[in-house]
Design a protein around this motif. Sequence first.
Motif, mmCIF file in Angstrom:
data_model
loop_
_atom_site.group_PDB
_atom_site.id
_atom_site.type_symbol
_atom_site.label_atom_id
_atom_site.label_comp_id
_atom_site.label_asym_id
_atom_site.label_seq_id
_atom_site.Cartn_x
_atom_site.Cartn_y
_atom_site.Cartn_z
ATOM 1 N N LYS A 160 -33.434 -7.967 40.576
ATOM 2 C CA LYS A 160 -34.417 -7.654 39.613
ATOM 3 C C LYS A 160 -35.220 -6.419 40.312
ATOM 4 O O LYS A 160 -35.378 -6.593 41.534
ATOM 5 C CB LYS A 160 -35.375 -8.791 39.186
ATOM 6 C CG LYS A 160 -34.593 -9.662 38.401
ATOM 7 C CD LYS A 160 -35.878 -10.523 37.600
ATOM 8 C CE LYS A 160 -35.087 -11.338 36.507
ATOM 9 N NZ LYS A 160 -36.089 -12.226 35.712
ATOM 10 N N ALA A 177 -39.499 -15.406 34.845
ATOM 11 C CA ALA A 177 -39.107 -13.830 34.565
ATOM 12 C C ALA A 177 -39.296 -12.798 35.565
ATOM 13 O O ALA A 177 -38.772 -11.897 35.676
ATOM 14 C CB ALA A 177 -39.311 -13.602 33.091
ATOM 15 N N LEU A 350 -45.221 -17.486 29.517
ATOM 16 C CA LEU A 350 -43.920 -17.054 29.358
ATOM 17 C C LEU A 350 -43.090 -17.803 28.296
ATOM 18 O O LEU A 350 -42.630 -17.256 27.423
ATOM 19 C CB LEU A 350 -42.935 -17.267 30.763
ATOM 20 C CG LEU A 350 -41.321 -16.759 30.507
ATOM 21 C CD1 LEU A 350 -41.317 -15.341 30.267
ATOM 22 C CD2 LEU A 350 -40.702 -17.244 31.593
ATOM 23 N N GLY A 355 -40.691 -16.456 23.582
ATOM 24 C CA GLY A 355 -39.982 -17.131 22.643
ATOM 25 C C GLY A 355 -40.592 -16.585 21.219
ATOM 26 O O GLY A 355 -39.784 -16.642 20.238
ATOM 27 N N THR A 358 -40.068 -12.172 20.058
ATOM 28 C CA THR A 358 -38.427 -11.828 19.761
ATOM 29 C C THR A 358 -37.924 -12.305 18.567
ATOM 30 O O THR A 358 -37.195 -11.796 17.965
ATOM 31 C CB THR A 358 -37.711 -12.376 21.211
ATOM 32 O OG1 THR A 358 -38.153 -13.721 21.196
ATOM 33 C CG2 THR A 358 -37.758 -11.554 22.426
ATOM 34 N N SER A 359 -37.996 -13.857 18.553
ATOM 35 C CA SER A 359 -37.641 -14.463 17.236
ATOM 36 C C SER A 359 -38.204 -13.845 16.139
ATOM 37 O O SER A 359 -37.355 -13.613 15.086
ATOM 38 C CB SER A 359 -37.697 -15.922 17.419
ATOM 39 O OG SER A 359 -37.178 -16.250 18.546
ATOM 40 N N GLY A 424 -33.552 -5.252 30.775
ATOM 41 C CA GLY A 424 -34.082 -5.535 32.019
ATOM 42 C C GLY A 424 -33.678 -4.427 33.025
ATOM 43 O O GLY A 424 -32.469 -3.533 33.102
ATOM 44 N N PRO A 487 -28.178 -9.172 23.164
ATOM 45 C CA PRO A 487 -29.795 -9.072 23.085
ATOM 46 C C PRO A 487 -30.466 -9.912 23.929
ATOM 47 O O PRO A 487 -31.669 -10.014 23.984
ATOM 48 C CB PRO A 487 -29.742 -9.660 21.324
ATOM 49 C CG PRO A 487 -28.461 -10.271 21.175
ATOM 50 C CD PRO A 487 -27.412 -9.672 22.128
ATOM 51 N N LYS A 494 -30.032 -14.042 32.465
ATOM 52 C CA LYS A 494 -29.906 -14.244 30.861
ATOM 53 C C LYS A 494 -30.864 -15.047 30.181
ATOM 54 O O LYS A 494 -31.394 -16.171 30.961
ATOM 55 C CB LYS A 494 -28.421 -14.709 30.141
ATOM 56 C CG LYS A 494 -28.468 -14.706 29.073
ATOM 57 C CD LYS A 494 -27.009 -15.159 28.685
ATOM 58 C CE LYS A 494 -27.082 -15.363 26.968
ATOM 59 N NZ LYS A 494 -25.661 -16.082 26.696
ATOM 60 N N GLY A 497 -33.456 -19.240 26.736
ATOM 61 C CA GLY A 497 -33.777 -19.621 25.325
ATOM 62 C C GLY A 497 -32.868 -19.432 24.183
ATOM 63 O O GLY A 497 -33.350 -19.377 22.949
ATOM 64 N N MET A 505 -33.595 -19.515 14.396
ATOM 65 C CA MET A 505 -33.331 -18.500 13.365
ATOM 66 C C MET A 505 -32.530 -18.819 12.242
ATOM 67 O O MET A 505 -32.529 -18.334 11.243
ATOM 68 C CB MET A 505 -32.649 -17.108 13.962
ATOM 69 C CG MET A 505 -33.867 -16.520 15.057
ATOM 70 S SD MET A 505 -33.417 -14.951 16.009
ATOM 71 C CE MET A 505 -31.762 -15.367 16.852
ATOM 72 N N PHE A 537 -41.302 -3.275 25.554
ATOM 73 C CA PHE A 537 -40.172 -4.124 26.149
ATOM 74 C C PHE A 537 -39.604 -5.117 24.907
ATOM 75 O O PHE A 537 -38.535 -5.088 24.731
ATOM 76 C CB PHE A 537 -40.830 -5.134 27.047
ATOM 77 C CG PHE A 537 -39.617 -5.674 27.921
ATOM 78 C CD1 PHE A 537 -38.942 -5.083 28.933
ATOM 79 C CD2 PHE A 537 -39.295 -7.037 27.521
ATOM 80 C CE1 PHE A 537 -37.808 -5.630 29.677
ATOM 81 C CE2 PHE A 537 -38.129 -7.637 28.550
ATOM 82 C CZ PHE A 537 -37.515 -6.997 29.257
HETATM 83 C C1 HEM Z 1 -34.279 -13.799 19.525
HETATM 84 C C2 HEM Z 1 -34.847 -14.332 20.312
HETATM 85 C C3 HEM Z 1 -34.792 -14.003 21.780
HETATM 86 C C4 HEM Z 1 -34.353 -12.755 22.421
HETATM 87 C C5 HEM Z 1 -33.750 -11.559 21.803
HETATM 88 C C6 HEM Z 1 -34.656 -13.019 24.112
HETATM 89 C C7 HEM Z 1 -34.229 -12.092 24.858
HETATM 90 C C8 HEM Z 1 -34.451 -11.911 26.164
HETATM 91 C C9 HEM Z 1 -34.075 -11.169 27.185
HETATM 92 C C10 HEM Z 1 -33.104 -9.706 26.975
HETATM 93 C C11 HEM Z 1 -34.282 -11.435 28.519
HETATM 94 C C12 HEM Z 1 -34.104 -10.998 29.695
HETATM 95 C C13 HEM Z 1 -35.077 -9.996 29.978
HETATM 96 C C14 HEM Z 1 -34.884 -9.102 31.516
HETATM 97 O O1 HEM Z 1 -33.789 -8.788 31.637
HETATM 98 O O2 HEM Z 1 -35.636 -8.980 32.224
HETATM 99 C C15 HEM Z 1 -35.113 -12.855 28.232
HETATM 100 C C16 HEM Z 1 -35.294 -13.686 29.199
HETATM 101 C C17 HEM Z 1 -36.149 -14.937 29.008
HETATM 102 N N1 HEM Z 1 -36.286 -15.432 27.770
HETATM 103 FE FE1 HEM Z 1 -35.436 -14.831 25.936
HETATM 104 N N2 HEM Z 1 -35.390 -14.225 24.073
HETATM 105 C C18 HEM Z 1 -35.257 -14.756 23.116
HETATM 106 C C19 HEM Z 1 -35.862 -15.889 22.717
HETATM 107 C C20 HEM Z 1 -36.485 -16.834 23.803
HETATM 108 C C21 HEM Z 1 -37.219 -18.083 23.483
HETATM 109 C C22 HEM Z 1 -37.109 -18.705 22.278
HETATM 110 C C23 HEM Z 1 -37.263 -18.661 24.855
HETATM 111 C C24 HEM Z 1 -37.901 -20.070 25.035
HETATM 112 C C25 HEM Z 1 -39.243 -20.002 25.765
HETATM 113 C C26 HEM Z 1 -37.185 -17.449 25.752
HETATM 114 C C27 HEM Z 1 -37.229 -17.631 26.970
HETATM 115 C C28 HEM Z 1 -36.877 -16.668 27.906
HETATM 116 C C29 HEM Z 1 -37.161 -16.840 29.376
HETATM 117 C C30 HEM Z 1 -37.750 -17.989 30.188
HETATM 118 C C31 HEM Z 1 -36.649 -15.529 29.993
HETATM 119 C C32 HEM Z 1 -36.586 -15.289 31.541
HETATM 120 C C33 HEM Z 1 -35.194 -15.625 32.097
HETATM 121 C C34 HEM Z 1 -35.010 -15.186 33.565
HETATM 122 O O3 HEM Z 1 -35.810 -14.490 34.259
HETATM 123 O O4 HEM Z 1 -34.102 -15.847 34.041
HETATM 124 N N3 HEM Z 1 -36.487 -16.314 25.107
HETATM 125 N N4 HEM Z 1 -34.890 -13.111 26.723
#
Ligand code: HEM
Length: 553
Positions: A160, A177, A350, A355, A358-359, A424, A487, A494, A497, A505, A537
């Motif tokens: 990162k 994150a 976070l 969560g 995005t959704s 990212g 996405p 990755k 969630g 969805m 973002f």
């Molecule tokens: C359509 C829905 C979603 C999309 C498109 C999405 C997309 C993403 C993407 C692209 C990243 C990586 C960001 C990066 O590289 O900096 C990410 C990270 C993350 N997302 Fe999602 N997200 C979605 C839903 C959710 C949901 C429902 C949760 C539940 C809480 C969640 C929790 C997280 C967390 C905790 C990270 C950090 C992961 C890490 O750093 O290892 N996301 N998400």
Amino acid sequence: MIIGFPNPSLPCAFALGPLIHAAFLKNFELDIYIPHMFGVGMFSLIGLTYFYITHAGLTVLASIARVASEASCFSLGIFTSMIIYRLFFHRLRRFPGPLPARVTRFYALHLSGKNVQYQVELEKLRDQYGDFVRTGPREIMILRKSAVPLVLGAQSPCLKSTWYSQVSRKSEMTQLAFSRDVLDHKRRKKAWDRGFSVKALSTYQPRIKSKVDILTAEFLKTAGTPKDVTAWMMMLAFDVMGEIGYGKDFGGLVTGREHAAAKAIHDHMTILGTIGMVPWLLYMIQFIPGAAAGYAPFFKWCGDMIREKKTMWDPEKYPQDIASWLIKAVMEKDVSASPTEASLTDDGRLIIIAGSDTSASVNACTMFLLAKYPHVLRKLQRHLDAAMPDGPHAWSYNQLATVTYLDDVIKESMRLMSPVMTGGYRVTPVEGLQVDEVWIPGDVNVFVPIQILHTDERYFVNPLGFVPERWGERKREMGTDESLLIPFSAGVYKCPGDKLAMMSMRIAISCIVQMFDIDFAPGETGEAFATDRKDAFTSVLRPLKLVFTKREK
Ligand code: HEM
């Protein structure tokens, strides 16, 4: 007259600039030390002024004037050195890109600030400069499919970048994150993964459905009148994440109003998204008293929730929400536990931030696309009717598994209107990174812009068309490469969630489509909604007025 005391002339002050730059500034990841440098700078200026007054016999005014001119010469020296170095000697000097971008990150801020559509500006840069563009002094945008596994994949050597230090440079003080420490991140992600296990998801599913039921009941009550789907999908997503994240109700769907915590996030999203182009600027803002005051209701809500859950902790009870899974790791002193109180609270934020928007974005964009492409809507309705012939009352999540076209529609919606547009930022390993014929030096920030990749005509046939069949029955014919649909990003960072998001969805879209026909409201074309998505973002959407009409049997 100053006799016997250091008397740096203006040229000396100027010459000191390049010296400091060459010996110190150019060799460190400066972004996270800017506040310290400001501190040292201020301290030096005050110290020098005091010195001239007490030891050199200058008046206060003369001393201030002298220090000001020396400081200006010193700054001029540093900036001249920086500009010359970045333009002519930097390891990225041979990469094409706009001149100002080679010199300063503020150019990215300028591009993003124009209309908060950085993704559009990046597309223009791609058209002008090609697949490898220098978008910052030490940043390269890469538009090659081979870059996806190399930059984002599970085996990627990239880490990162400084972008993730915008809250703190200490991983143990921030949310997952923003953790840049590989081991810290790996350890902590396990606690998150437990909150998204098959068993945990099965406990979330009926609770998501109950939120969707409130939404469809509202649509039914007001059927035929225009609804702003952007707002309603946001309220649905927040209510779902309140429930699944914390077992609490934001109450947006019932009141029809955004909760104060949600509003606090949305009021500042675009401005923070833009300032984030210069990560150290965002980092510094938190030190300005009152600058984060707008976020207070959201911070308070999450902080209160985490504290309450810790107080009420029952080790015998199976965790019912994501926050409880994170708290369980802390209470049991598991290796995956969030390391500090600060990081746990930030993880708590976070949950909601990652969560909800995005959704909500995918749901709203899918509604838009279904209104725009009625033949897809009809086909999806036919598939749902075939799987659940007894209608909405016989809706069942298990039955949805047979409707693969639903997933095709969601995937195609996320391809065409990705909720995370740019994605990212990573940093290359010291030995550099070979992407096809191009070698990118080490310690360089790199990124693969998700939205532009998703609509690249080299990788997707009919890239701007809405063709869900490319993920199913026409996959082979259209040569669809699933690995280019990112996405949720990919690899170790990755989104954990993704399965929860897909489940949520699927439930929302299937229930709405099963019950309603969807059309644009009178006067609404959806044109502005589609073209004016902001890149903060996660995407920020304009209101979209659609009419939901109850389907005839
Ligand atoms: C359509 C829905 C979603 C999309 C498109 C999405 C997309 C993403 C993407 C692209 C990243 C990586 C960001 C990066 O590289 O900096 C990410 C990270 C993350 N997302 Fe999602 N997200 C979605 C839903 C959710 C949901 C429902 C949760 C539940 C809480 C969640 C929790 C997280 C967390 C905790 C990270 C950090 C992961 C890490 O750093 O290892 N996301 N998400």
